[in-house]
Design a protein around this motif. Structure first.
Motif, PDB file in Angstrom:
ATOM      1  N   ASP A 363      39.870  54.674  36.711  1.00 48.10           N
ATOM      2  CA  ASP A 363      40.057  53.089  37.003  1.00 48.10           C
ATOM      3  C   ASP A 363      41.379  52.833  37.258  1.00 48.10           C
ATOM      4  N   ALA A 364      41.815  53.672  37.518  1.00 52.01           N
ATOM      5  CA  ALA A 364      43.928  53.420  37.686  1.00 52.01           C
ATOM      6  C   ALA A 364      44.376  52.678  38.348  1.00 52.01           C
ATOM      7  N   ALA A 365      43.502  52.118  39.646  1.00 49.63           N
ATOM      8  CA  ALA A 365      44.331  51.594  40.351  1.00 49.63           C
ATOM      9  C   ALA A 365      44.052  50.142  39.435  1.00 49.63           C
ATOM     10  N   ARG A 366      43.185  49.179  38.931  1.00 46.58           N
ATOM     11  CA  ARG A 366      42.984  48.350  38.189  1.00 46.58           C
ATOM     12  C   ARG A 366      44.653  48.173  36.776  1.00 46.58           C
ATOM     13  N   ILE A 367      44.236  49.052  35.998  1.00 39.17           N
ATOM     14  CA  ILE A 367      45.335  49.238  35.441  1.00 39.17           C
ATOM     15  C   ILE A 367      46.884  49.571  35.025  1.00 39.17           C
ATOM     16  N   ASP A 368      47.493  49.926  36.334  1.00 37.46           N
ATOM     17  CA  ASP A 368      48.458  49.990  36.897  1.00 37.46           C
ATOM     18  C   ASP A 368      48.527  48.430  38.088  1.00 37.46           C
ATOM     19  N   PHE A 369      47.265  47.777  38.419  1.00 38.60           N
ATOM     20  CA  PHE A 369      47.766  46.557  38.771  1.00 38.60           C
ATOM     21  C   PHE A 369      47.869  45.360  37.863  1.00 38.60           C
ATOM     22  N   LEU A 370      46.996  45.726  36.488  1.00 37.63           N
ATOM     23  CA  LEU A 370      47.402  44.744  35.256  1.00 37.63           C
ATOM     24  C   LEU A 370      49.339  45.521  35.050  1.00 37.63           C
ATOM     25  N   ASP A 371      49.416  46.558  35.061  1.00 43.47           N
ATOM     26  CA  ASP A 371      50.432  46.757  33.927  1.00 43.47           C
ATOM     27  C   ASP A 371      52.221  46.233  34.739  1.00 43.47           C
ATOM     28  N   GLN A 372      51.587  46.284  36.712  1.00 41.13           N
ATOM     29  CA  GLN A 372      52.576  45.299  37.101  1.00 41.13           C
ATOM     30  C   GLN A 372      52.882  44.781  36.734  1.00 41.13           C
ATOM     31  N   HIS A 373      51.899  43.922  36.602  1.00 41.86           N
ATOM     32  CA  HIS A 373      52.127  42.143  36.571  1.00 41.86           C
ATOM     33  C   HIS A 373      52.169  41.647  35.741  1.00 41.86           C
ATOM     34  N   LEU A 374      52.135  42.480  34.231  1.00 49.86           N
ATOM     35  CA  LEU A 374      52.755  41.886  33.197  1.00 49.86           C
ATOM     36  C   LEU A 374      54.398  42.875  33.287  1.00 49.86           C
ATOM     37  N   GLN A 375      54.749  43.444  33.431  1.00 47.50           N
ATOM     38  CA  GLN A 375      55.667  43.790  33.915  1.00 47.50           C
ATOM     39  C   GLN A 375      56.603  42.861  34.945  1.00 47.50           C
ATOM     40  N   ALA A 376      55.983  41.842  35.909  1.00 45.02           N
ATOM     41  CA  ALA A 376      56.325  41.050  36.640  1.00 45.02           C
ATOM     42  C   ALA A 376      56.741  39.836  35.185  1.00 45.02           C
ATOM     43  N   CYS A 377      55.530  39.426  34.504  1.00 42.81           N
ATOM     44  CA  CYS A 377      55.464  38.375  33.648  1.00 42.81           C
ATOM     45  C   CYS A 377      57.183  39.115  32.646  1.00 42.81           C
TER      46      CYS A 377
END
Length: 437
Positions: A363-377
């Protein structure tokens, strides 16, 4: 994940979300027929002819699901009420349906979870659809009645309320593009729905105020509008897309005016005396929600107005084929705060990705997606944007509308044969991030 709760301002809320028809099981509890039940029977409309009759059986399994919200470290749970469950024909009360949400809200409070309600997440009672649905003004009046019922029963215990989830999808995607129920595809139907859904938001917000329900907001979807080329016609097309997708509801809610460039194209299709409704739509809001998933690289198709098409860009894609573009979230938050909402608190009310996965997978892709968008926040907050919360879509794999049960957005895997819930690695990664600090 590279970010944790400690990186965000004190009081920043983290939530996860679902919607009624996508998870509850609409065949239970006396719920009435919806236009999605009808749409799903149309050949080719929904993948595999799937519908929400059973879905994730949340109607019976809600205690287990709320335990998962709590154990994931989330502060709040964004859920929706089903109009057709509470009022099967859009008018008459089903006490069993209202009692379900009464239990659900109490269950959240018992677990220390803040209930974030959305009144309408796309399932219109078929009886109202038969009378014109969102192309008819009467549906707006009936929605105000529905809002009053929910407000009086649940309003004193809700943390926040948004009347309509993703009004562009309710109106334009469903009545002009025809991709969602009721599957209409004319400019006139799309335009009428665009206005009536905006009016439904305004009328419902006024009812919620009258009933003294606190923390009234909105949950509107946005996409970063990018011209696919540097041709003038594609730059103009991206502006038209931005007007219909991003600026229509935003302008009405915060300026009391629709964008002039879109009105020019909508022309004579607007309902009579629509101008008289703008003050109602322009209600004061306590917060404003942004649902964000991707960007759109827009081209001019050369066809009839609005002549909008899109091309596939170079960035990595989700299982929906959507480009992963976190910078778009930062940019949109800054633009919305600067040009429209000013000091109104903002809230990311949906963000997530579809990913083909199985229990126990990396599930690395979803973890990375969430992490990148939290960084965007965090980047938006650093520039002064009053962002107060973030919502991961979604808690569970579920009925993904016209795509049936194939696409999986959940932090938790659902086996649709057994209804077994299995937290994914992304769920555990979020839980660790939210319990750190």
């Amino acid at each position: 994940m590279s970010v944790t709760r400690a990186d965000f301002p004190a009081g920043f809320l983290f939530s996860t979300a679902t919607s009624a028809y996508q998870i509850e099981g609409h065949g239970f509890g006396g719920a009435g027929r919806t236009h999605w039940d009808t749409f799903a029977r149309r050949p080719g409309a929904v993948l595999n002819g799937d519908d929400g009759a059973v879905a994730c059986d949340h109607y019976h399994r809600w205690p287990e699901d709320l335990d998962l919200v709590r154990d994931g470290g989330f502060d709040a749970y964004r859920f929706s009420t089903s109009w057709a469950r509470i009022m099967p024909d859009g008018r008459s009360l089903n006490p069993e349906g209202l009692a379900f949400y009464d239990r659900l809200v109490d269950g959240m409070l018992d677990r220390g979870i803040k209930p974030m309600a959305t009144l309408y997440h796309w399932e219109l009672p078929q009886a109202l659809s038969d009378k014109g649905g969102w192309t008819a003004r009467d549906t707006v009046l009936r929605f105000a009645d529905f809002t009053e019922v929910v407000a009086r029963k649940l309003g004193d215990r809700l943390h926040s309320v948004a009347p309509v989830n993703e009004p562009w999808c309710v109106a334009w995607l469903s009545h002009y593009h025809g991709h969602h129920a009721p599957g209409l595809s004319t400019l006139r139907d799309g335009v009428r729905a665009m206005h009536h859904v905006a009016l439904a938001h305004g009328m419902a917000a006024a009812v919620l105020r009258d009933e003294r329900v606190p923390n009234v907001g909105a949950a509107t979807n946005f996409e970063a509008a990018l011209p696919a080329t540097d041709r003038e016609i594609d730059i103009a097309a991206a502006e038209r897309f931005d007007g219909i997708y991003n600026r229509w509801f935003l302008g009405a809610m915060f300026r009391g005016a629709y964008p002039d460039d879109v009105l020019e194209g909508f022309g004579d299709h607007m309902p009579d005396r629509w101008q008289d409704d703008m003050a109602t739509i322009h209600q004061p809001l306590d917060w404003f929600g942004i649902n964000y998933y991707t960007c759109n690289r827009v081209i001019d198709t050369g066809g009839e107005w609005p002549a909008l098409g899109s091309v596939v860009g170079p960035l990595p894609k989700t299982d929906m084929g959507w480009e992963i573009y976190p910078q778009g979230l930062t940019d949109l938050l800054g633009w919305i705060a600067r040009d429209y909402t000013q000091e109104t608190p903002l809230f990311v009310t949906e963000n997530g990705m579809a990913h083909a996965d199985v229990p126990g997978a990396e599930d690395a892709a979803r973890i990375d997606f969430l992490d990148q968008h939290l960084q965007a926040c965090l980047k938006a907050i650093e520039t002064g944007v009053p962002l107060t919360g973030y919502t991961a879509w979604s808690l569970l794999d579920n009925f993904e509308w016209a795509l049936g049960y194939e696409k999986r957005f959940g932090l938790i895997h659902v086996d649709y044969d057994t209804q077994a819930r299995t937290p994914k690695a992304s769920y555990h990664a979020m839980a660790r991030a939210l319990t750190d600090g």
